[in-house]
Design an enzyme around this catalytic site. Structure first.
Site, mmCIF file in Angstrom:
data_model
loop_
_atom_site.group_PDB
_atom_site.id
_atom_site.type_symbol
_atom_site.label_atom_id
_atom_site.label_comp_id
_atom_site.label_asym_id
_atom_site.label_seq_id
_atom_site.Cartn_x
_atom_site.Cartn_y
_atom_site.Cartn_z
ATOM 1 N N LEU A 74 0.827 -1.218 0.000
ATOM 2 C CA LEU A 74 0.000 0.000 0.000
ATOM 3 C C LEU A 74 0.857 1.261 0.000
ATOM 4 O O LEU A 74 0.611 2.208 -0.758
ATOM 5 C CB LEU A 74 -0.931 0.003 1.236
ATOM 6 C CG LEU A 74 -1.701 1.298 1.460
ATOM 7 C CD1 LEU A 74 -2.608 1.617 0.277
ATOM 8 C CD2 LEU A 74 -2.509 1.213 2.750
ATOM 9 N N THR A 79 -8.339 -4.553 8.680
ATOM 10 C CA THR A 79 -8.637 -5.671 7.776
ATOM 11 C C THR A 79 -10.041 -6.249 7.954
ATOM 12 O O THR A 79 -10.609 -6.187 9.054
ATOM 13 C CB THR A 79 -7.595 -6.793 8.035
ATOM 14 O OG1 THR A 79 -7.974 -7.963 7.312
ATOM 15 C CG2 THR A 79 -7.517 -7.165 9.504
ATOM 16 N N TYR A 84 -3.631 -13.241 13.074
ATOM 17 C CA TYR A 84 -3.490 -11.975 12.351
ATOM 18 C C TYR A 84 -4.698 -11.068 12.640
ATOM 19 O O TYR A 84 -4.535 -9.900 13.001
ATOM 20 C CB TYR A 84 -3.358 -12.260 10.854
ATOM 21 C CG TYR A 84 -3.478 -11.046 9.965
ATOM 22 C CD1 TYR A 84 -2.438 -10.118 9.870
ATOM 23 C CD2 TYR A 84 -4.634 -10.813 9.222
ATOM 24 C CE1 TYR A 84 -2.556 -9.003 9.054
ATOM 25 C CE2 TYR A 84 -4.755 -9.704 8.402
ATOM 26 C CZ TYR A 84 -3.710 -8.797 8.319
ATOM 27 O OH TYR A 84 -3.834 -7.692 7.516
HETATM 28 N N1 LIG Z 1 -2.367 -7.555 2.071
HETATM 29 C C1 LIG Z 1 -3.670 -7.703 2.251
HETATM 30 O O1 LIG Z 1 -4.328 -8.506 1.557
HETATM 31 C C2 LIG Z 1 -4.396 -6.879 3.276
HETATM 32 C C3 LIG Z 1 -5.784 -7.055 3.426
HETATM 33 C C4 LIG Z 1 -6.465 -6.246 4.341
HETATM 34 C C5 LIG Z 1 -5.786 -5.312 5.075
HETATM 35 N N2 LIG Z 1 -4.434 -5.183 4.926
HETATM 36 C C6 LIG Z 1 -3.753 -4.172 5.728
HETATM 37 O O2 LIG Z 1 -3.336 -3.146 4.851
HETATM 38 C C7 LIG Z 1 -2.128 -2.560 5.333
HETATM 39 C C8 LIG Z 1 -1.083 -2.548 4.235
HETATM 40 O O3 LIG Z 1 -0.852 -3.891 3.857
HETATM 41 P P1 LIG Z 1 0.224 -4.288 2.738
HETATM 42 O O4 LIG Z 1 -0.261 -5.562 2.135
HETATM 43 O O5 LIG Z 1 0.530 -3.093 1.926
HETATM 44 O O6 LIG Z 1 1.456 -4.642 3.671
HETATM 45 P P2 LIG Z 1 2.912 -5.179 3.227
HETATM 46 O O7 LIG Z 1 3.112 -5.090 1.765
HETATM 47 O O8 LIG Z 1 3.098 -6.512 3.899
HETATM 48 O O9 LIG Z 1 3.853 -4.118 3.898
HETATM 49 C C9 LIG Z 1 3.972 -4.031 5.274
HETATM 50 C C10 LIG Z 1 5.189 -3.206 5.562
HETATM 51 O O10 LIG Z 1 5.294 -3.073 6.971
HETATM 52 C C11 LIG Z 1 6.677 -3.129 7.268
HETATM 53 N N3 LIG Z 1 6.892 -3.495 8.670
HETATM 54 C C12 LIG Z 1 6.761 -4.715 9.243
HETATM 55 N N4 LIG Z 1 7.077 -4.632 10.551
HETATM 56 C C13 LIG Z 1 7.404 -3.344 10.803
HETATM 57 C C14 LIG Z 1 7.825 -2.637 11.953
HETATM 58 N N5 LIG Z 1 7.967 -3.257 13.131
HETATM 59 N N6 LIG Z 1 8.069 -1.315 11.841
HETATM 60 C C15 LIG Z 1 7.941 -0.687 10.653
HETATM 61 N N7 LIG Z 1 7.554 -1.296 9.515
HETATM 62 C C16 LIG Z 1 7.285 -2.607 9.598
HETATM 63 C C17 LIG Z 1 7.233 -4.163 6.319
HETATM 64 O O11 LIG Z 1 8.615 -3.994 6.213
HETATM 65 P P3 LIG Z 1 9.575 -5.251 5.871
HETATM 66 O O12 LIG Z 1 9.221 -5.636 4.474
HETATM 67 O O13 LIG Z 1 10.916 -4.680 6.041
HETATM 68 O O14 LIG Z 1 9.210 -6.311 6.856
HETATM 69 C C18 LIG Z 1 6.495 -3.811 5.039
HETATM 70 O O15 LIG Z 1 7.195 -2.837 4.323
HETATM 71 C C19 LIG Z 1 -1.745 -3.355 6.569
HETATM 72 O O16 LIG Z 1 -2.217 -2.698 7.705
HETATM 73 C C20 LIG Z 1 -2.497 -4.658 6.401
HETATM 74 O O17 LIG Z 1 -2.766 -5.277 7.646
HETATM 75 C C21 LIG Z 1 -3.730 -5.935 4.031
#
Ligand SMILES: NC(=O)c1ccc[n+]([C@@H]2O[C@H](COP(=O)([O-])OP(=O)(O)OC[C@H]3O[C@@H](n4cnc5c(N)ncnc54)[C@H](OP(=O)(O)O)[C@@H]3O)[C@@H](O)[C@H]2O)c1
Length: 285
Positions: A2, A91, A115
């Site tokens: 995102l 989520t 999760y």
């Molecule tokens: N993906 C889905 O299908 C989905 C669905 C519903 C809601 N969401 C929500 O939408 C949001 C964005 O999701 P996304 O899929 O874009 O996530 P993503 O691609 O997995 O990215 C998450 C990021 O958070 C970073 N991160 C992890 N631990 C951290 C920490 N302790 N401090 C700082 N950064 C940290 C990760 O860094 P590293 O790569 O270095 O670990 C990664 O860059 C999240 O809140 C997720 O829960 C996602």
């Protein structure tokens, strides 16, 4: 994923964006969060950081809670202290999927997996941490900035003649470019509270896979796939249980922002187009 769509969008809109990786700002480190946020003095903090490996979270419960719950709480408390608005992303997995009509923001959550529990606890800590919060619940994300289901299916369809995909889990796929635009609208205009956002329409994972393959073929991508086989969840066991139905009701978002939301089929086609923009066709994306 995102954040890599959101940061350029905010910059285009004229915001000065301070985008921080995990090494630059580990949100589980309360004193680091305090130092960085107090130094930057932002108008708004958008939390795109999360522990998102849904199945691994069953074995890494402490880490999932530390990022998704405590980390979100650290940001909320600090944002509140410096007078910044906090936008936090959550989520559909906070719900158990027992409904068969779209979930409203005020429906009772009941997560089925670690999760979802950690994200629900994050929502609570955000609410406790600052009054000026926007919590956006979204679902089934895909986009250019990371590994995702759509990319995986198209890639596998380039290698295999048959793929099996679950058809008895239903939700709403969401393109991160559209979610990024929703973050912008809500950040600027919305009263504090919880908002659902996904693309419009309803799909099973099978539907999403089918349309992803069709969209890739429409772009001229040559794929080996001959048969996409619909299977039941029980035929594809995973460590984390998932809701059978997690469609989100977006009325509050539409009423608040006055904006229409694209259908997932339209959004998917834009994403697949972007995957092959400027590239030769024939690859796995
Ligand atoms: N993906 C889905 O299908 C989905 C669905 C519903 C809601 N969401 C929500 O939408 C949001 C964005 O999701 P996304 O899929 O874009 O996530 P993503 O691609 O997995 O990215 C998450 C990021 O958070 C970073 N991160 C992890 N631990 C951290 C920490 N302790 N401090 C700082 N950064 C940290 C990760 O860094 P590293 O790569 O270095 O670990 C990664 O860059 C999240 O809140 C997720 O829960 C996602």
């Amino acid at each position: 994923m995102l954040a890599s769509d959101l940061c350029p969008l905010l910059s285009e809109e004229g915001y000065e964006v301070v985008a921080l990786s995990r090494t630059q700002l580990d949100i589980t480190d309360a004193s680091m969060v305090r130092d960085v946020v107090e130094r930057v003095q932002p108008w708004c903090v958008v939390n795109c950081a999360a522990y998102t490996r849904v199945d691994d979270a069953e074995d890494e419960k402490d880490l999932a809670f530390s990022v998704n719950a405590a980390g979100a709480g650290n940001l909320a408390m600090t944002a509140g202290r410096v007078g910044a608005r906090l936008v936090h992303v959550s989520t559909d997995f906070v719900f158990d999927g027992e409904k068969n009509v779209p979930y409203k923001e005020d429906d009772a959550p009941n997560p089925l997996n670690t999760y979802g529990m950690s994200k629900l606890q994050g929502e609570r800590l955000v609410r406790d941490g600052t009054d000026d919060h926007i919590i956006i619940r979204s679902s089934w994300l895909y986009g250019p900035g990371g590994e995702n289901f759509v990319r995986r299916i198209i890639s596998k369809a380039g290698e295999s003649e048959e793929l099996s995909v679950v058809y008895d889990q239903v939700g709403s796929p969401t393109y991160t470019a559209d979610l990024a635009a929703a973050v912008l609208h809500l950040m600027e205009e919305a009263p504090a509270g919880v908002y659902n956002f996904s693309n419009e329409g309803v799909a099973s994972w099978y539907d999403l896979a089918y349309m992803a393959v069709e969209a890739a073929r429409a772009k001229g991508v040559s794929l080996k796939l001959q048969r996409l086989k619909p299977i039941l969840t029980e035929e594809y066991p995973t460590p984390a249980k998932r809701p059978r139905y997690s469609v989100l009701d977006k009325e509050r978002y539409r009423d608040t922002t006055g904006t229409a939301i694209a259908h997932w089929v339209d959004a998917l086609s834009r994403y697949v187009d972007s995957m092959w923009q400027g590239r030769r066709t024939g690859g796995g994306g």
